[in-house]
Design a protein around this motif. Structure first.
Motif, mmCIF file in Angstrom:
data_model
loop_
_atom_site.group_PDB
_atom_site.id
_atom_site.type_symbol
_atom_site.label_atom_id
_atom_site.label_comp_id
_atom_site.label_asym_id
_atom_site.label_seq_id
_atom_site.Cartn_x
_atom_site.Cartn_y
_atom_site.Cartn_z
ATOM 1 N N LEU A 134 0.657 -1.072 0.060
ATOM 2 C CA LEU A 134 0.241 -0.128 -0.160
ATOM 3 C C LEU A 134 0.978 0.918 0.095
ATOM 4 O O LEU A 134 1.372 1.227 0.530
ATOM 5 C CB LEU A 134 -0.845 0.100 1.318
ATOM 6 C CG LEU A 134 -1.930 1.374 1.572
ATOM 7 C CD1 LEU A 134 -2.819 1.975 0.236
ATOM 8 C CD2 LEU A 134 -2.593 1.213 2.727
ATOM 9 N N ASN A 135 0.627 1.879 -0.785
ATOM 10 C CA ASN A 135 1.431 3.509 -0.969
ATOM 11 C C ASN A 135 0.254 4.447 -0.306
ATOM 12 O O ASN A 135 -0.668 4.405 -0.528
ATOM 13 C CB ASN A 135 1.355 4.106 -2.851
ATOM 14 C CG ASN A 135 2.075 5.113 -2.211
ATOM 15 O OD1 ASN A 135 1.669 6.007 -1.526
ATOM 16 N ND2 ASN A 135 3.093 5.462 -3.184
ATOM 17 N N LYS A 136 -0.160 5.120 0.495
ATOM 18 C CA LYS A 136 -0.380 5.375 2.202
ATOM 19 C C LYS A 136 -0.797 6.748 0.888
ATOM 20 O O LYS A 136 -1.465 7.264 1.528
ATOM 21 C CB LYS A 136 -0.041 5.153 2.583
ATOM 22 C CG LYS A 136 0.113 4.544 3.847
ATOM 23 C CD LYS A 136 1.297 4.565 5.607
ATOM 24 C CE LYS A 136 1.052 3.250 6.120
ATOM 25 N NZ LYS A 136 1.930 3.979 7.202
ATOM 26 N N THR B 280 -1.208 7.594 -2.422
ATOM 27 C CA THR B 280 -1.830 7.871 -3.537
ATOM 28 C C THR B 280 -3.021 6.815 -3.273
ATOM 29 O O THR B 280 -3.793 6.274 -3.971
ATOM 30 C CB THR B 280 -1.197 6.871 -4.789
ATOM 31 O OG1 THR B 280 -0.273 5.615 -4.100
ATOM 32 C CG2 THR B 280 0.054 8.354 -5.054
ATOM 33 N N ALA B 281 -3.105 6.007 -2.004
ATOM 34 C CA ALA B 281 -4.226 5.402 -1.728
ATOM 35 C C ALA B 281 -3.917 3.987 -2.662
ATOM 36 O O ALA B 281 -5.276 3.159 -2.763
ATOM 37 C CB ALA B 281 -5.455 5.357 -1.095
ATOM 38 N N ARG B 282 -2.814 3.275 -3.579
ATOM 39 C CA ARG B 282 -3.125 2.441 -3.764
ATOM 40 C C ARG B 282 -2.460 1.070 -3.446
ATOM 41 O O ARG B 282 -1.306 1.536 -2.857
ATOM 42 C CB ARG B 282 -2.182 3.078 -4.678
ATOM 43 C CG ARG B 282 -2.617 4.005 -6.191
ATOM 44 C CD ARG B 282 -3.161 4.242 -7.726
ATOM 45 N NE ARG B 282 -3.582 5.300 -8.438
ATOM 46 C CZ ARG B 282 -3.227 5.592 -9.330
ATOM 47 N NH1 ARG B 282 -2.555 4.491 -10.549
ATOM 48 N NH2 ARG B 282 -3.826 5.856 -9.812
ATOM 49 N N ILE B 283 -3.390 0.111 -3.603
ATOM 50 C CA ILE B 283 -2.975 -1.150 -3.207
ATOM 51 C C ILE B 283 -1.943 -1.967 -4.980
ATOM 52 O O ILE B 283 -2.977 -1.850 -5.631
ATOM 53 C CB ILE B 283 -3.436 -2.090 -2.638
ATOM 54 C CG1 ILE B 283 -4.288 -2.043 -1.131
ATOM 55 C CG2 ILE B 283 -3.221 -3.312 -2.056
ATOM 56 C CD1 ILE B 283 -4.958 -1.664 -0.446
ATOM 57 N N TYR C 168 4.837 3.790 2.896
ATOM 58 C CA TYR C 168 3.952 1.883 2.672
ATOM 59 C C TYR C 168 3.818 1.479 3.666
ATOM 60 O O TYR C 168 4.239 1.101 5.134
ATOM 61 C CB TYR C 168 5.437 2.072 1.912
ATOM 62 C CG TYR C 168 6.540 2.750 0.573
ATOM 63 C CD1 TYR C 168 5.302 3.416 -0.513
ATOM 64 C CD2 TYR C 168 6.965 3.149 0.775
ATOM 65 C CE1 TYR C 168 5.595 3.511 -1.703
ATOM 66 C CE2 TYR C 168 7.384 4.455 0.222
ATOM 67 C CZ TYR C 168 6.879 4.818 -0.779
ATOM 68 O OH TYR C 168 7.266 5.412 -1.496
#
Length: 161
Positions: A48-50, A52-55, A127
């Protein structure tokens, strides 16, 4: 007197026999537990990139490495249990962080557990990385899904196209 000495010797022999039996039993239990572990060639992670909120879904071969943002993830081992036992997926990983000056610092080195991602998690301000499963068992022992699920997913994929 002789009877007491014989009883004393007999009790020592019994203690030695029971001790040997207990040691042998413990040895067999440990061997059995190790035999139940299935080693795999690929470790599967979610990252998880905190910001961009993308997993992201990461499939990393054992002793290979993959970069995720400023992190470099290297799994050393990925073990699972057979389908007939309670699920247990573990992996020993090393995570390094790439600094702005180009140097790398060890961020995490240890065991992670798919069933309990909060235990021994990789802690980073930007992350999160956690183990989800293992793939490609060594020795060709494949875990297959029931045929109903395989057909169903095939139909769903064909509808989307």
């Amino acid at each position: 007197m002789k009877v007491k000495m014989q009883i004393n010797r007999l009790s020592k022999v019994i203690v030695l026999i029971l001790g040997g039996f207990a040691f042998f039993s413990a040895f067999l239990i440990v061997q059995d537990a190790q035999a139940r572990q299935i080693k795999n060639k690929v470790a599967v992670f979610a990252a998880l990139n905190k910001v961009t909120a993308r997993i992201s879904h990461l499939e990393i071969p054992i002793d290979g490495e993959q970069k995720f943002g400023a992190l470099t993830i290297r799994p050393r081992v990925c073990n699972t249990t057979p389908a007939t036992e309670a699920p247990s997926t573990t992996s020993f990983i090393e995570v390094k962080e790439r600094k702005l000056d180009g140097s790398q610092a060890k961020l995490f080195s240890g065991w992670v557990f798919a069933e309990n991602p909060g235990i021994h998690a990789v802690e980073h301000p930007v992350y999160d990385v956690w183990l989800t499963s293992c793939k490609m068992p060594l020795g060709g022992v494949a875990v297959s899904k029931p045929k109903k699920l395989q057909r169903r997913r095939t139909r769903v994929r064909s509808r989307r196209r």
